[in-house]
Design an enzyme around this catalytic site. Sequence first.
Site, PDB file in Angstrom:
ATOM      1  N   HIS A  58      -3.739  -4.499   7.605  1.00 24.21           N
ATOM      2  CA  HIS A  58      -3.665  -3.385   8.512  1.00 24.21           C
ATOM      3  C   HIS A  58      -2.958  -3.753   9.721  1.00 24.21           C
ATOM      4  O   HIS A  58      -2.989  -4.651  10.481  1.00 24.21           O
ATOM      5  CB  HIS A  58      -5.232  -3.095   8.845  1.00 24.21           C
ATOM      6  CG  HIS A  58      -5.590  -1.431   9.176  1.00 24.21           C
ATOM      7  ND1 HIS A  58      -4.957  -1.019  10.450  1.00 24.21           N
ATOM      8  CD2 HIS A  58      -5.919  -0.258   8.461  1.00 24.21           C
ATOM      9  CE1 HIS A  58      -5.268   0.287  10.351  1.00 24.21           C
ATOM     10  NE2 HIS A  58      -5.981   0.419   9.225  1.00 24.21           N
ATOM     11  N   HIS A  88       0.976   6.167   2.245  1.00 25.11           N
ATOM     12  CA  HIS A  88       1.790   7.090   2.953  1.00 25.11           C
ATOM     13  C   HIS A  88       3.268   7.549   2.464  1.00 25.11           C
ATOM     14  O   HIS A  88       3.762   8.498   2.886  1.00 25.11           O
ATOM     15  CB  HIS A  88       2.192   6.204   4.061  1.00 25.11           C
ATOM     16  CG  HIS A  88       1.046   5.948   5.144  1.00 25.11           C
ATOM     17  ND1 HIS A  88       0.196   7.104   5.481  1.00 25.11           N
ATOM     18  CD2 HIS A  88       0.056   4.879   5.327  1.00 25.11           C
ATOM     19  CE1 HIS A  88      -0.887   6.400   5.869  1.00 25.11           C
ATOM     20  NE2 HIS A  88      -0.796   5.201   6.059  1.00 25.11           N
ATOM     21  N   GLU A 125     -11.410  -9.126   2.916  1.00 26.68           N
ATOM     22  CA  GLU A 125      -9.919  -8.823   3.281  1.00 26.68           C
ATOM     23  C   GLU A 125     -10.121  -8.535   5.137  1.00 26.68           C
ATOM     24  O   GLU A 125     -11.038  -8.010   5.444  1.00 26.68           O
ATOM     25  CB  GLU A 125      -9.485  -7.389   2.937  1.00 26.68           C
ATOM     26  CG  GLU A 125      -7.972  -7.258   3.674  1.00 26.68           C
ATOM     27  CD  GLU A 125      -7.230  -6.030   2.886  1.00 26.68           C
ATOM     28  OE1 GLU A 125      -7.534  -5.814   1.766  1.00 26.68           O
ATOM     29  OE2 GLU A 125      -6.322  -5.400   3.586  1.00 26.68           O
ATOM     30  N   ASN A 157       0.798  -1.356  -0.094  1.00 31.96           N
ATOM     31  CA  ASN A 157      -0.013  -0.017   0.089  1.00 31.96           C
ATOM     32  C   ASN A 157       1.052   1.400   0.001  1.00 31.96           C
ATOM     33  O   ASN A 157       1.850   1.514   0.861  1.00 31.96           O
ATOM     34  CB  ASN A 157      -0.889   0.062   1.165  1.00 31.96           C
ATOM     35  CG  ASN A 157      -1.950   1.040   1.330  1.00 31.96           C
ATOM     36  OD1 ASN A 157      -1.193   2.365   1.109  1.00 31.96           O
ATOM     37  ND2 ASN A 157      -3.212   0.937   1.489  1.00 31.96           N
TER      38      ASN A 157
HETATM   39  N1  PXP Z   1      -6.131  -2.818   4.145  1.00 34.80           N
HETATM   40  C1  PXP Z   1      -6.875  -1.929   4.187  1.00 34.80           C
HETATM   41  C2  PXP Z   1      -8.209  -2.344   3.738  1.00 34.80           C
HETATM   42  C3  PXP Z   1      -6.418  -0.552   4.486  1.00 34.80           C
HETATM   43  O1  PXP Z   1      -7.559   0.224   4.641  1.00 34.80           O
HETATM   44  C4  PXP Z   1      -5.228  -0.464   4.813  1.00 34.80           C
HETATM   45  C5  PXP Z   1      -5.022   1.082   5.282  1.00 34.80           C
HETATM   46  O2  PXP Z   1      -4.994   1.860   4.158  1.00 34.80           O
HETATM   47  C6  PXP Z   1      -4.273  -1.235   4.857  1.00 34.80           C
HETATM   48  C7  PXP Z   1      -4.708  -2.604   4.412  1.00 34.80           C
HETATM   49  C8  PXP Z   1      -2.726  -1.198   5.100  1.00 34.80           C
HETATM   50  O3  PXP Z   1      -2.649  -0.825   6.576  1.00 34.80           O
HETATM   51  P1  PXP Z   1      -1.214  -0.267   6.996  1.00 34.80           P
HETATM   52  O4  PXP Z   1      -0.785   0.838   6.497  1.00 34.80           O
HETATM   53  O5  PXP Z   1      -1.285  -0.242   8.610  1.00 34.80           O
HETATM   54  O6  PXP Z   1      -0.248  -1.519   6.655  1.00 34.80           O
END
Ligand code: PXP
Length: 248
Positions: A198, A18, A159, A15
């Site tokens: 997450h 950030h 998920e 992801n």
């Molecule tokens: N999965 C989903 C559905 C999310 O909303 C997020 C955060 O945007 C993530 C995974 C990734 O989370 P993290 O940034 O804590 O790894």
Amino acid sequence: MSTLDPAPDPRLHVNIDHVATVRQARREAFPDPVEWALRCEAAGAHGITCHLRKDRRHVQDADIHRLRAAVTTLLNLECSLDDSMLTIAEGSGSEAFCLVPENRLEISTEGGLDVIRETPRLREAVPRLAETGGHVSIFIDPDHRQLDAAAALGAPFVELHTGAYANARGAVREAELSRLAEASRYARSLGLRVNAGHGLDFENTGPIAAIAEIEELNIGFAMVARALFDGVDACVTEMLRLIAGARQ
Ligand code: PXP
């Protein structure tokens, strides 16, 4: 081109939100999340995930177009049930979509979608996105009633929200891990395919990757944070190594 075919180890989807968060802190053109995505792919990531939020706090609309043009593995777009966001998702060309809750005041996605409460909107959203040919997933807490409701909607993937596990320590974390493992088995028994994400990081991902039913891990913040010190290649390589080692 990567695929969503089941593989021996969970796929790593990075992801990139950030990287955009850092860029938006100065409204600069850098650091470029698209360039970062390509570096992650080159280092072995199996897919790229991003979340276009309604408040556009990190990823911007133009990033989606640029990601679509550049990503050669698989683009997974997280989006809320808001009609305007679904319209953007439909036109994004993403191979995968993850439907998430969105709350303006949250720092990051706080919980899974309440599939039971949101069933009426999901009944429209899931087929709308499936019609594009993309794979649809629903981000949910590891809860039987939520899984039953997700299965009834006909989305192929869920998920599982790993945030409670990631935030817990000691015996509570072990209990959350068991809950995720049990929910994964239950989801498979309902015919759902299972992803997770997450709050996963270099310390807590192994036990999640070891859950046999989990096909994909979406990891963002910890990757960006680690890459600041070790670089993109090293952090992707290390996470892939951790994931590959987890089922052995
Ligand atoms: N999965 C989903 C559905 C999310 O909303 C997020 C955060 O945007 C993530 C995974 C990734 O989370 P993290 O940034 O804590 O790894």
